[in-house]
Design a protein around this motif. Structure first.
Motif, PDB file in Angstrom:
ATOM      1  N   SER A  16      39.008 -67.246  40.339  1.00  0.00           N
ATOM      2  CA  SER A  16      39.728 -66.462  39.325  1.00  0.00           C
ATOM      3  C   SER A  16      40.941 -67.212  38.751  1.00  0.00           C
ATOM      4  O   SER A  16      41.864 -67.571  39.486  1.00  0.00           O
ATOM      5  N   PHE A  18      43.170 -65.848  37.125  1.00  0.00           N
ATOM      6  CA  PHE A  18      44.317 -64.937  37.265  1.00  0.00           C
ATOM      7  C   PHE A  18      44.911 -65.078  38.668  1.00  0.00           C
ATOM      8  O   PHE A  18      46.129 -65.164  38.837  1.00  0.00           O
ATOM      9  N   ARG A  21      46.896 -68.243  39.085  1.00  0.00           N
ATOM     10  CA  ARG A  21      48.290 -68.200  38.586  1.00  0.00           C
ATOM     11  C   ARG A  21      49.239 -67.832  39.735  1.00  0.00           C
ATOM     12  O   ARG A  21      50.288 -68.444  39.902  1.00  0.00           O
ATOM     13  N   LEU A  40      34.218 -59.258  45.231  1.00  0.00           N
ATOM     14  CA  LEU A  40      34.337 -58.434  44.024  1.00  0.00           C
ATOM     15  C   LEU A  40      33.051 -57.664  43.715  1.00  0.00           C
ATOM     16  O   LEU A  40      33.043 -56.781  42.866  1.00  0.00           O
ATOM     17  N   LYS A  43      33.785 -54.066  46.702  1.00  0.00           N
ATOM     18  CA  LYS A  43      35.244 -54.093  46.855  1.00  0.00           C
ATOM     19  C   LYS A  43      35.706 -53.414  48.140  1.00  0.00           C
ATOM     20  O   LYS A  43      35.181 -52.367  48.524  1.00  0.00           O
ATOM     21  N   LYS A  55      41.534 -51.911  39.942  1.00  0.00           N
ATOM     22  CA  LYS A  55      40.583 -52.326  40.992  1.00  0.00           C
ATOM     23  C   LYS A  55      40.226 -53.810  40.863  1.00  0.00           C
ATOM     24  O   LYS A  55      39.075 -54.206  41.038  1.00  0.00           O
ATOM     25  N   LYS A  56      41.232 -54.618  40.483  1.00  0.00           N
ATOM     26  CA  LYS A  56      40.978 -56.049  40.271  1.00  0.00           C
ATOM     27  C   LYS A  56      41.915 -56.885  41.117  1.00  0.00           C
ATOM     28  O   LYS A  56      43.007 -56.441  41.478  1.00  0.00           O
ATOM     29  N   ILE A  57      41.472 -58.122  41.370  1.00  0.00           N
ATOM     30  CA  ILE A  57      42.395 -59.104  41.954  1.00  0.00           C
ATOM     31  C   ILE A  57      43.040 -59.823  40.775  1.00  0.00           C
ATOM     32  O   ILE A  57      42.469 -59.806  39.676  1.00  0.00           O
ATOM     33  N   PRO A  58      44.180 -60.491  40.901  1.00  0.00           N
ATOM     34  CA  PRO A  58      44.956 -60.621  42.128  1.00  0.00           C
ATOM     35  C   PRO A  58      45.852 -59.407  42.378  1.00  0.00           C
ATOM     36  O   PRO A  58      46.258 -58.731  41.431  1.00  0.00           O
ATOM     37  N   GLU A  69      48.465 -57.326  38.393  1.00  0.00           N
ATOM     38  CA  GLU A  69      48.443 -58.024  37.104  1.00  0.00           C
ATOM     39  C   GLU A  69      49.117 -59.398  37.242  1.00  0.00           C
ATOM     40  O   GLU A  69      50.321 -59.493  37.512  1.00  0.00           O
ATOM     41  N   SER A  70      48.316 -60.443  36.992  1.00  0.00           N
ATOM     42  CA  SER A  70      48.762 -61.802  37.328  1.00  0.00           C
ATOM     43  C   SER A  70      50.096 -62.219  36.695  1.00  0.00           C
ATOM     44  O   SER A  70      50.944 -62.809  37.375  1.00  0.00           O
ATOM     45  N   ASP A 106      46.644 -64.763  27.654  1.00  0.00           N
ATOM     46  CA  ASP A 106      46.020 -63.668  28.383  1.00  0.00           C
ATOM     47  C   ASP A 106      45.014 -62.899  27.528  1.00  0.00           C
ATOM     48  O   ASP A 106      43.941 -62.528  27.989  1.00  0.00           O
ATOM     49  N   TYR A 110      40.165 -65.860  28.205  1.00  0.00           N
ATOM     50  CA  TYR A 110      39.104 -65.377  29.089  1.00  0.00           C
ATOM     51  C   TYR A 110      38.029 -64.639  28.281  1.00  0.00           C
ATOM     52  O   TYR A 110      36.826 -64.837  28.476  1.00  0.00           O
TER      53      TYR A 110
HETATM   54  N1  LIG Z   1      44.627 -58.768  33.584  1.00  0.00           N
HETATM   55  C1  LIG Z   1      44.286 -59.023  34.953  1.00  0.00           C
HETATM   56  C2  LIG Z   1      42.884 -59.579  35.010  1.00  0.00           C
HETATM   57  C3  LIG Z   1      42.380 -59.722  36.443  1.00  0.00           C
HETATM   58  C4  LIG Z   1      40.875 -59.876  36.490  1.00  0.00           C
HETATM   59  O1  LIG Z   1      40.153 -59.819  35.473  1.00  0.00           O
HETATM   60  N2  LIG Z   1      40.358 -60.070  37.702  1.00  0.00           N
HETATM   61  C5  LIG Z   1      38.933 -60.155  37.879  1.00  0.00           C
HETATM   62  C6  LIG Z   1      38.557 -61.459  38.577  1.00  0.00           C
HETATM   63  S1  LIG Z   1      38.763 -62.837  37.501  1.00  0.00           S
HETATM   64  C7  LIG Z   1      38.456 -59.010  38.771  1.00  0.00           C
HETATM   65  O2  LIG Z   1      39.096 -58.647  39.725  1.00  0.00           O
HETATM   66  N3  LIG Z   1      37.295 -58.461  38.429  1.00  0.00           N
HETATM   67  C8  LIG Z   1      36.703 -57.389  39.171  1.00  0.00           C
HETATM   68  C9  LIG Z   1      36.195 -56.311  38.273  1.00  0.00           C
HETATM   69  O3  LIG Z   1      36.391 -56.403  37.049  1.00  0.00           O
HETATM   70  O4  LIG Z   1      35.611 -55.367  38.780  1.00  0.00           O
HETATM   71  C10 LIG Z   1      45.311 -59.989  35.547  1.00  0.00           C
HETATM   72  O5  LIG Z   1      45.923 -60.748  34.797  1.00  0.00           O
HETATM   73  O6  LIG Z   1      45.532 -59.927  36.764  1.00  0.00           O
END
Ligand SMILES: N[C@@H](CCC(=O)N[C@@H](CS)C(=O)NCC(=O)O)C(=O)O
Length: 222
Positions: A16, A18, A21, A40, A43, A55-58, A69-70, A106, A110
Protein backbone atom coordinates in the motif's frame (compact mmCIF):
# COMPACT_ATOMS: atom_id res chain seq x y z
CA UNK A 1 -10.95 1.56 33.64
CA UNK A 2 -9.03 -0.39 31.01
CA UNK A 3 -5.32 0.31 31.07
CA UNK A 4 -4.16 2.39 28.13
CA UNK A 5 -1.96 0.33 25.81
CA UNK A 6 1.41 2.06 25.45
CA UNK A 7 3.44 2.26 22.29
CA UNK A 8 2.99 2.61 18.56
CA UNK A 9 1.44 0.10 16.20
CA UNK A 10 0.81 0.41 12.46
CA UNK A 11 -1.93 -1.59 10.77
CA UNK A 12 -0.73 -1.86 7.22
CA UNK A 13 -0.57 -3.90 4.01
CA UNK A 14 2.84 -4.38 2.40
CA UNK A 15 2.20 -2.92 -1.06
CA UNK A 16 0.00 0.00 0.00
CA UNK A 17 1.39 3.41 -1.01
CA UNK A 18 -0.75 4.89 1.79
CA UNK A 19 0.73 2.60 4.43
CA UNK A 20 4.20 3.29 3.06
CA UNK A 21 3.70 7.01 3.76
CA UNK A 22 3.24 6.22 7.45
CA UNK A 23 6.23 3.84 7.44
CA UNK A 24 8.48 6.49 5.85
CA UNK A 25 7.38 9.18 8.32
CA UNK A 26 7.98 6.87 11.30
CA UNK A 27 11.41 5.93 9.93
CA UNK A 28 12.35 9.58 9.33
CA UNK A 29 11.53 10.28 12.97
CA UNK A 30 13.29 7.15 14.23
CA UNK A 31 10.12 5.92 15.98
CA UNK A 32 10.05 2.25 16.95
CA UNK A 33 6.73 0.57 16.34
CA UNK A 34 4.99 -2.72 15.93
CA UNK A 35 4.11 -3.46 12.32
CA UNK A 36 0.88 -5.40 11.89
CA UNK A 37 0.30 -6.77 8.39
CA UNK A 38 -3.44 -6.93 7.69
CA UNK A 39 -5.37 -9.29 5.47
CA UNK A 40 -7.50 -6.93 3.38
CA UNK A 41 -9.43 -9.81 1.84
CA UNK A 42 -10.62 -10.90 5.30
CA UNK A 43 -10.44 -7.92 7.63
CA UNK A 44 -9.51 -8.46 11.25
CA UNK A 45 -11.66 -7.27 14.17
CA UNK A 46 -8.68 -5.06 15.11
CA UNK A 47 -8.82 -3.25 11.74
CA UNK A 48 -12.63 -3.02 11.71
CA UNK A 49 -12.70 -1.62 15.25
CA UNK A 50 -9.79 0.74 14.63
CA UNK A 51 -11.14 2.25 11.43
CA UNK A 52 -14.90 1.63 11.58
CA UNK A 53 -15.64 4.43 9.10
CA UNK A 54 -13.47 3.47 6.13
CA UNK A 55 -12.29 -0.02 7.23
CA UNK A 56 -8.97 0.64 5.48
CA UNK A 57 -5.30 0.57 6.31
CA UNK A 58 -3.16 2.39 7.32
CA UNK A 59 -4.19 2.92 10.93
CA UNK A 60 -1.74 4.25 13.48
CA UNK A 61 -2.44 3.20 17.04
CA UNK A 62 -0.58 5.41 19.50
CA UNK A 63 -0.98 4.64 23.21
CA UNK A 64 -4.28 2.94 22.43
CA UNK A 65 -5.66 5.82 20.35
CA UNK A 66 -6.28 5.40 16.63
CA UNK A 67 -5.42 7.78 13.80
CA UNK A 68 -6.73 7.02 10.29
CA UNK A 69 -6.04 8.35 6.78
CA UNK A 70 -2.42 8.35 5.64
CA UNK A 71 -1.85 12.10 5.23
CA UNK A 72 -3.46 12.76 8.61
CA UNK A 73 -1.25 10.05 10.09
CA UNK A 74 1.87 11.68 8.59
CA UNK A 75 0.87 15.08 10.00
CA UNK A 76 0.18 13.48 13.39
CA UNK A 77 3.59 11.79 13.40
CA UNK A 78 5.21 15.09 12.43
CA UNK A 79 3.51 16.89 15.33
CA UNK A 80 4.06 14.25 18.02
CA UNK A 81 7.73 13.61 17.17
CA UNK A 82 8.47 17.23 16.31
CA UNK A 83 12.04 17.20 17.64
CA UNK A 84 13.45 15.39 14.59
CA UNK A 85 13.20 15.58 10.77
CA UNK A 86 10.34 18.10 10.41
CA UNK A 87 8.17 17.18 7.44
CA UNK A 88 5.80 20.14 7.12
CA UNK A 89 7.31 23.61 6.77
CA UNK A 90 6.85 26.06 9.66
CA UNK A 91 5.76 29.01 7.53
CA UNK A 92 1.92 28.97 7.18
CA UNK A 93 1.93 29.70 3.44
CA UNK A 94 4.50 26.99 2.67
CA UNK A 95 2.50 24.59 4.86
CA UNK A 96 -0.66 25.38 2.92
CA UNK A 97 1.17 24.78 -0.37
CA UNK A 98 2.59 21.46 0.83
CA UNK A 99 -0.89 20.35 1.90
CA UNK A 100 -2.30 21.45 -1.47
CA UNK A 101 0.16 19.27 -3.43
CA UNK A 102 -0.19 16.29 -1.09
CA UNK A 103 -3.97 16.57 -1.53
CA UNK A 104 -3.55 16.75 -5.32
CA UNK A 105 -1.42 13.59 -5.28
CA UNK A 106 -3.99 11.91 -3.07
CA UNK A 107 -6.90 12.71 -5.32
CA UNK A 108 -5.21 11.91 -8.62
CA UNK A 109 -2.57 9.20 -8.79
CA UNK A 110 -4.09 6.09 -7.25
CA UNK A 111 -7.39 6.62 -9.02
CA UNK A 112 -5.71 7.19 -12.39
CA UNK A 113 -3.34 4.24 -11.84
CA UNK A 114 -6.32 2.00 -11.15
CA UNK A 115 -7.94 3.06 -14.43
CA UNK A 116 -4.64 2.24 -16.16
CA UNK A 117 -4.61 -1.41 -15.06
CA UNK A 118 -8.38 -1.96 -15.02
CA UNK A 119 -9.35 -0.49 -18.38
CA UNK A 120 -8.49 -1.34 -21.95
CA UNK A 121 -8.77 0.47 -25.28
CA UNK A 122 -10.04 4.02 -25.19
CA UNK A 123 -10.55 4.09 -21.41
CA UNK A 124 -6.93 3.15 -20.89
CA UNK A 125 -5.76 5.70 -23.47
CA UNK A 126 -7.60 8.44 -21.54
CA UNK A 127 -6.03 7.20 -18.28
CA UNK A 128 -2.59 7.21 -19.93
CA UNK A 129 -3.05 10.81 -21.09
CA UNK A 130 -4.29 11.78 -17.61
CA UNK A 131 -1.32 10.09 -15.91
CA UNK A 132 1.17 11.90 -18.14
CA UNK A 133 -0.60 15.20 -17.38
CA UNK A 134 -0.48 14.54 -13.61
CA UNK A 135 3.19 13.56 -13.69
CA UNK A 136 4.12 16.52 -15.90
CA UNK A 137 2.39 18.93 -13.54
CA UNK A 138 4.17 17.38 -10.55
CA UNK A 139 7.47 17.56 -12.41
CA UNK A 140 6.97 21.27 -13.05
CA UNK A 141 6.14 21.81 -9.35
CA UNK A 142 9.37 20.00 -8.44
CA UNK A 143 11.33 22.17 -10.89
CA UNK A 144 15.06 22.08 -10.15
CA UNK A 145 14.62 21.50 -6.43
CA UNK A 146 16.24 18.48 -4.78
CA UNK A 147 12.97 17.57 -3.08
CA UNK A 148 9.44 18.95 -3.24
CA UNK A 149 10.29 20.41 0.17
CA UNK A 150 13.31 22.24 -1.35
CA UNK A 151 16.61 21.13 0.14
CA UNK A 152 14.87 19.02 2.74
CA UNK A 153 12.80 15.89 2.28
CA UNK A 154 9.28 16.80 3.38
CA UNK A 155 5.53 16.19 3.40
CA UNK A 156 4.95 16.20 -0.38
CA UNK A 157 7.90 13.86 -0.90
CA UNK A 158 6.42 11.44 1.65
CA UNK A 159 3.02 11.68 -0.05
CA UNK A 160 4.33 10.95 -3.54
CA UNK A 161 7.38 8.70 -3.27
CA UNK A 162 5.51 5.42 -2.53
CA UNK A 163 3.94 5.64 -5.99
CA UNK A 164 7.38 5.42 -7.63
CA UNK A 165 7.39 1.68 -6.88
CA UNK A 166 4.11 1.49 -8.84
CA UNK A 167 5.52 3.37 -11.87
CA UNK A 168 6.94 0.18 -13.40
CA UNK A 169 3.49 -1.44 -13.32
CA UNK A 170 1.82 1.64 -14.81
CA UNK A 171 4.43 1.57 -17.57
CA UNK A 172 3.93 -2.11 -18.39
CA UNK A 173 0.13 -2.15 -18.35
CA UNK A 174 -0.19 1.00 -20.46
CA UNK A 175 2.96 0.75 -22.58
CA UNK A 176 4.26 4.04 -21.25
CA UNK A 177 7.66 5.43 -20.27
CA UNK A 178 7.42 7.77 -17.30
CA UNK A 179 11.18 8.36 -17.52
CA UNK A 180 10.82 9.56 -21.11
CA UNK A 181 7.90 11.84 -20.23
CA UNK A 182 9.20 13.10 -16.87
CA UNK A 183 12.94 12.46 -16.46
CA UNK A 184 13.33 14.92 -13.55
CA UNK A 185 10.56 13.27 -11.61
CA UNK A 186 12.15 9.84 -12.08
CA UNK A 187 15.53 11.26 -10.99
CA UNK A 188 13.84 12.70 -7.88
CA UNK A 189 12.40 9.25 -7.10
CA UNK A 190 15.88 7.72 -7.32
CA UNK A 191 17.24 10.45 -5.01
CA UNK A 192 14.53 9.64 -2.48
CA UNK A 193 15.43 5.94 -2.68
CA UNK A 194 18.89 6.84 -1.36
CA UNK A 195 17.21 7.63 1.94
CA UNK A 196 17.05 4.67 4.28
CA UNK A 197 13.52 5.63 5.38
CA UNK A 198 12.27 5.29 1.80
CA UNK A 199 14.37 2.33 0.66
CA UNK A 200 13.22 0.17 3.56
CA UNK A 201 9.54 1.13 3.19
CA UNK A 202 9.03 0.50 -0.54
CA UNK A 203 8.91 -2.82 -2.35
CA UNK A 204 10.52 -4.18 -5.48
CA UNK A 205 8.54 -2.82 -8.50
CA UNK A 206 8.43 -6.37 -9.92
CA UNK A 207 6.60 -7.54 -6.76
CA UNK A 208 4.17 -4.63 -7.08
CA UNK A 209 3.49 -5.76 -10.66
CA UNK A 210 2.85 -9.33 -9.46
CA UNK A 211 0.32 -7.88 -7.03
CA UNK A 212 -1.39 -5.96 -9.84
CA UNK A 213 -1.61 -9.20 -11.85
CA UNK A 214 -3.30 -10.76 -8.82
CA UNK A 215 -5.74 -7.85 -8.58
CA UNK A 216 -6.51 -8.22 -12.28
CA UNK A 217 -7.20 -11.92 -11.79
CA UNK A 218 -9.46 -11.25 -8.78
CA UNK A 219 -11.33 -8.64 -10.82
CA UNK A 220 -11.66 -11.04 -13.77
CA UNK A 221 -9.54 -8.86 -16.07
CA UNK A 222 -7.55 -10.67 -18.77
N1 LIG B 1 -7.39 7.65 1.76
C1 LIG B 1 -6.86 6.50 2.44
C2 LIG B 1 -6.71 5.37 1.45
C3 LIG B 1 -6.30 4.06 2.12
C4 LIG B 1 -6.56 2.87 1.22
O1 LIG B 1 -7.09 2.97 0.10
N2 LIG B 1 -6.17 1.70 1.71
C5 LIG B 1 -6.43 0.49 0.98
C6 LIG B 1 -5.13 -0.28 0.75
S1 LIG B 1 -4.12 0.52 -0.44
C7 LIG B 1 -7.35 -0.42 1.79
O2 LIG B 1 -7.24 -0.53 2.98
N3 LIG B 1 -8.27 -1.08 1.09
C8 LIG B 1 -9.20 -1.98 1.69
C9 LIG B 1 -10.59 -1.76 1.18
O3 LIG B 1 -10.80 -0.83 0.38
O4 LIG B 1 -11.47 -2.51 1.57
C10 LIG B 1 -5.52 6.88 3.08
O5 LIG B 1 -4.87 7.81 2.60
O6 LIG B 1 -5.17 6.28 4.10
Amino acid sequence: MAEEKKGVMLLDFWVSPFGQRARIALAEKGVEYEYSEQNLFEKSPLLLNSNPVHKKIPVLIHNGKTVCESLIIVEYIDEVWSDKAPLLPKDPYSRAQARFWADYIDKKIYECGTRLWKLKGEGQEVAKKDMIEIMTLLESELGDKTYFGGDVFGFVDVALVPFTSWFYSYEIVANLSIEKECPKLVAWGKRCMNRESVAKSLHDPAKVYEFILLLKKINGIE
